[in-house]
Design a protein around this motif. Structure first.
Motif, PDB file in Angstrom:
ATOM      1  N   TYR A  16     -12.709  70.824  12.259  1.00 59.20           N
ATOM      2  CA  TYR A  16     -13.044  72.119  12.305  1.00 59.20           C
ATOM      3  C   TYR A  16     -14.338  72.176  11.175  1.00 59.20           C
ATOM      4  O   TYR A  16     -15.031  71.553  11.328  1.00 59.20           O
ATOM      5  CB  TYR A  16     -12.281  73.209  13.397  1.00 59.20           C
ATOM      6  CG  TYR A  16     -12.953  74.091  13.194  1.00 59.20           C
ATOM      7  CD1 TYR A  16     -14.851  73.590  14.299  1.00 59.20           C
ATOM      8  CD2 TYR A  16     -13.170  75.333  13.276  1.00 59.20           C
ATOM      9  CE1 TYR A  16     -14.543  74.751  15.326  1.00 59.20           C
ATOM     10  CE2 TYR A  16     -13.551  76.613  13.213  1.00 59.20           C
ATOM     11  CZ  TYR A  16     -14.587  76.128  14.453  1.00 59.20           C
ATOM     12  OH  TYR A  16     -15.082  77.428  15.066  1.00 59.20           O
ATOM     13  N   THR A  18     -14.357  70.220   8.929  1.00 53.93           N
ATOM     14  CA  THR A  18     -14.972  68.713   8.193  1.00 53.93           C
ATOM     15  C   THR A  18     -16.505  68.462   9.372  1.00 53.93           C
ATOM     16  O   THR A  18     -17.061  68.420   8.956  1.00 53.93           O
ATOM     17  CB  THR A  18     -14.407  67.067   8.534  1.00 53.93           C
ATOM     18  OG1 THR A  18     -13.405  67.499   7.621  1.00 53.93           O
ATOM     19  CG2 THR A  18     -15.137  65.811   8.737  1.00 53.93           C
ATOM     20  N   ARG A  19     -16.453  68.998  10.689  1.00 50.33           N
ATOM     21  CA  ARG A  19     -17.690  68.540  11.553  1.00 50.33           C
ATOM     22  C   ARG A  19     -18.829  69.659  11.023  1.00 50.33           C
ATOM     23  O   ARG A  19     -19.814  69.524  10.556  1.00 50.33           O
ATOM     24  CB  ARG A  19     -17.760  69.283  12.780  1.00 50.33           C
ATOM     25  CG  ARG A  19     -17.053  67.640  13.253  1.00 50.33           C
ATOM     26  CD  ARG A  19     -17.023  67.875  15.459  1.00 50.33           C
ATOM     27  NE  ARG A  19     -15.959  68.814  15.754  1.00 50.33           N
ATOM     28  CZ  ARG A  19     -15.031  69.050  16.042  1.00 50.33           C
ATOM     29  NH1 ARG A  19     -14.189  67.920  15.478  1.00 50.33           N
ATOM     30  NH2 ARG A  19     -14.032  70.620  16.157  1.00 50.33           N
ATOM     31  N   ALA A  20     -18.378  71.220  10.812  1.00 48.37           N
ATOM     32  CA  ALA A  20     -19.115  72.338  10.239  1.00 48.37           C
ATOM     33  C   ALA A  20     -19.868  71.624   8.495  1.00 48.37           C
ATOM     34  O   ALA A  20     -21.159  71.952   8.849  1.00 48.37           O
ATOM     35  CB  ALA A  20     -18.727  73.171  10.025  1.00 48.37           C
ATOM     36  N   GLU A  22     -20.362  69.107   7.663  1.00 43.11           N
ATOM     37  CA  GLU A  22     -21.100  67.526   7.924  1.00 43.11           C
ATOM     38  C   GLU A  22     -22.656  67.590   8.560  1.00 43.11           C
ATOM     39  O   GLU A  22     -23.415  67.451   8.367  1.00 43.11           O
ATOM     40  CB  GLU A  22     -19.941  66.123   8.865  1.00 43.11           C
ATOM     41  CG  GLU A  22     -19.519  66.034   7.925  1.00 43.11           C
ATOM     42  CD  GLU A  22     -18.232  64.999   8.241  1.00 43.11           C
ATOM     43  OE1 GLU A  22     -17.771  63.864   7.280  1.00 43.11           O
ATOM     44  OE2 GLU A  22     -18.525  65.191  10.152  1.00 43.11           O
ATOM     45  N   ARG A  23     -22.451  68.285   9.503  1.00 44.68           N
ATOM     46  CA  ARG A  23     -23.476  68.696  10.340  1.00 44.68           C
ATOM     47  C   ARG A  23     -24.856  69.611   9.637  1.00 44.68           C
ATOM     48  O   ARG A  23     -26.023  69.714   9.931  1.00 44.68           O
ATOM     49  CB  ARG A  23     -23.016  70.011  11.578  1.00 44.68           C
ATOM     50  CG  ARG A  23     -22.931  68.883  12.376  1.00 44.68           C
ATOM     51  CD  ARG A  23     -23.118  69.758  14.022  1.00 44.68           C
ATOM     52  NE  ARG A  23     -21.388  69.798  14.989  1.00 44.68           N
ATOM     53  CZ  ARG A  23     -20.434  70.340  15.454  1.00 44.68           C
ATOM     54  NH1 ARG A  23     -20.326  71.038  14.986  1.00 44.68           N
ATOM     55  NH2 ARG A  23     -19.879  69.727  16.610  1.00 44.68           N
ATOM     56  N   SER A  24     -24.150  70.019   8.508  1.00 46.49           N
ATOM     57  CA  SER A  24     -24.914  71.030   7.203  1.00 46.49           C
ATOM     58  C   SER A  24     -25.075  70.471   6.330  1.00 46.49           C
ATOM     59  O   SER A  24     -26.599  70.627   5.588  1.00 46.49           O
ATOM     60  CB  SER A  24     -24.155  72.245   6.320  1.00 46.49           C
ATOM     61  OG  SER A  24     -23.824  73.331   7.892  1.00 46.49           O
ATOM     62  N   GLY A  25     -25.394  69.169   6.700  1.00 47.69           N
ATOM     63  CA  GLY A  25     -25.713  68.122   5.488  1.00 47.69           C
ATOM     64  C   GLY A  25     -24.492  67.508   4.072  1.00 47.69           C
ATOM     65  O   GLY A  25     -25.262  66.902   3.018  1.00 47.69           O
ATOM     66  N   TYR A  26     -23.418  68.124   4.281  1.00 50.43           N
ATOM     67  CA  TYR A  26     -22.952  67.683   3.320  1.00 50.43           C
ATOM     68  C   TYR A  26     -21.791  66.643   3.430  1.00 50.43           C
ATOM     69  O   TYR A  26     -21.438  65.626   5.104  1.00 50.43           O
ATOM     70  CB  TYR A  26     -21.214  68.511   2.893  1.00 50.43           C
ATOM     71  CG  TYR A  26     -22.658  69.829   2.552  1.00 50.43           C
ATOM     72  CD1 TYR A  26     -22.747  70.237   1.034  1.00 50.43           C
ATOM     73  CD2 TYR A  26     -22.461  70.671   3.163  1.00 50.43           C
ATOM     74  CE1 TYR A  26     -23.576  71.355   0.563  1.00 50.43           C
ATOM     75  CE2 TYR A  26     -23.230  71.738   2.573  1.00 50.43           C
ATOM     76  CZ  TYR A  26     -23.500  72.053   1.505  1.00 50.43           C
ATOM     77  OH  TYR A  26     -24.384  73.684   0.771  1.00 50.43           O
ATOM     78  N   ARG A 106     -19.654  80.012   9.845  1.00 50.25           N
ATOM     79  CA  ARG A 106     -21.182  80.208   9.593  1.00 50.25           C
ATOM     80  C   ARG A 106     -21.132  80.279   7.539  1.00 50.25           C
ATOM     81  O   ARG A 106     -21.314  79.771   7.088  1.00 50.25           O
ATOM     82  CB  ARG A 106     -22.465  80.653   9.946  1.00 50.25           C
ATOM     83  CG  ARG A 106     -23.116  81.423   9.662  1.00 50.25           C
ATOM     84  CD  ARG A 106     -24.022  82.236  10.752  1.00 50.25           C
ATOM     85  NE  ARG A 106     -22.814  83.126  10.557  1.00 50.25           N
ATOM     86  CZ  ARG A 106     -23.355  83.877  12.658  1.00 50.25           C
ATOM     87  NH1 ARG A 106     -23.239  82.915  13.093  1.00 50.25           N
ATOM     88  NH2 ARG A 106     -21.777  84.878  13.049  1.00 50.25           N
ATOM     89  N   VAL A 109     -20.191  77.964   5.401  1.00 44.78           N
ATOM     90  CA  VAL A 109     -21.088  76.672   5.162  1.00 44.78           C
ATOM     91  C   VAL A 109     -22.110  77.782   4.206  1.00 44.78           C
ATOM     92  O   VAL A 109     -22.606  77.480   2.658  1.00 44.78           O
ATOM     93  CB  VAL A 109     -22.078  76.764   6.532  1.00 44.78           C
ATOM     94  CG1 VAL A 109     -23.686  75.493   6.122  1.00 44.78           C
ATOM     95  CG2 VAL A 109     -20.928  75.287   7.159  1.00 44.78           C
TER      96      VAL A 109
END
Length: 125
Positions: A16, A18-20, A22-26, A106, A109
């Motif tokens: 969970y 990791t996905r969040a 990665e979606r934020s550009g990390y 949120r 992130v």
């Protein structure tokens, strides 16, 4: 790209987070325990260690201390669901951020973003 090493023993939470991130550009490398993080720290560059505190084999505080010896400029953020553990982490690693579970993705992130916005605003201070 900012690289994050995530150490979290709960598989669902690890995926969970990791996905969040990665979606934020990390860029995220995830492991299921602290002892699995050490070889990665020896062989790769990371900007942030994001670690659960309560894990088998090596807890997150010990991992962060070992990581700090290996990579002095590595930033650290702890995630935990235990209030007493939060106090211990704050005493042993006062420069680290602590995010208490449960938290919204949120919020995680935003905290990670803040850690690196400060660097860019101060020229890498």
């Amino acid at each position: 790209m900012i690289r994050i090493l995530l150490a979290e023993d709960d598989r669902v939470m690890r995926e969970y987070l990791t996905r969040a991130l990665e979606r934020s550009g990390y860029a995220v490398s995830a492991v299921d325990r602290g002892t699995a993080a050490i070889p990665l720290l020896e062989n790769e560059h990371f900007d942030l260690l994001l670690t659960d505190i309560v894990m088998p084999e090596m807890d997150g505080i010990e991992l962060a201390q070992r990581a700090g010896e290996m990579v002095p400029d590595l930033r650290v953020m702890f995630i935990t669901g235990f209030a007493a553990v939060t106090l211990k982490a704050g005493k042993q690693m006062p420069q680290a951020r602590v995010l208490s579970k449960p938290f919204h993705l949120r919020d995680l992130v935003l905290e990670v973003d803040r850690m690196f916005e400060k660097e860019s605003a101060t020229g890498g201070l």
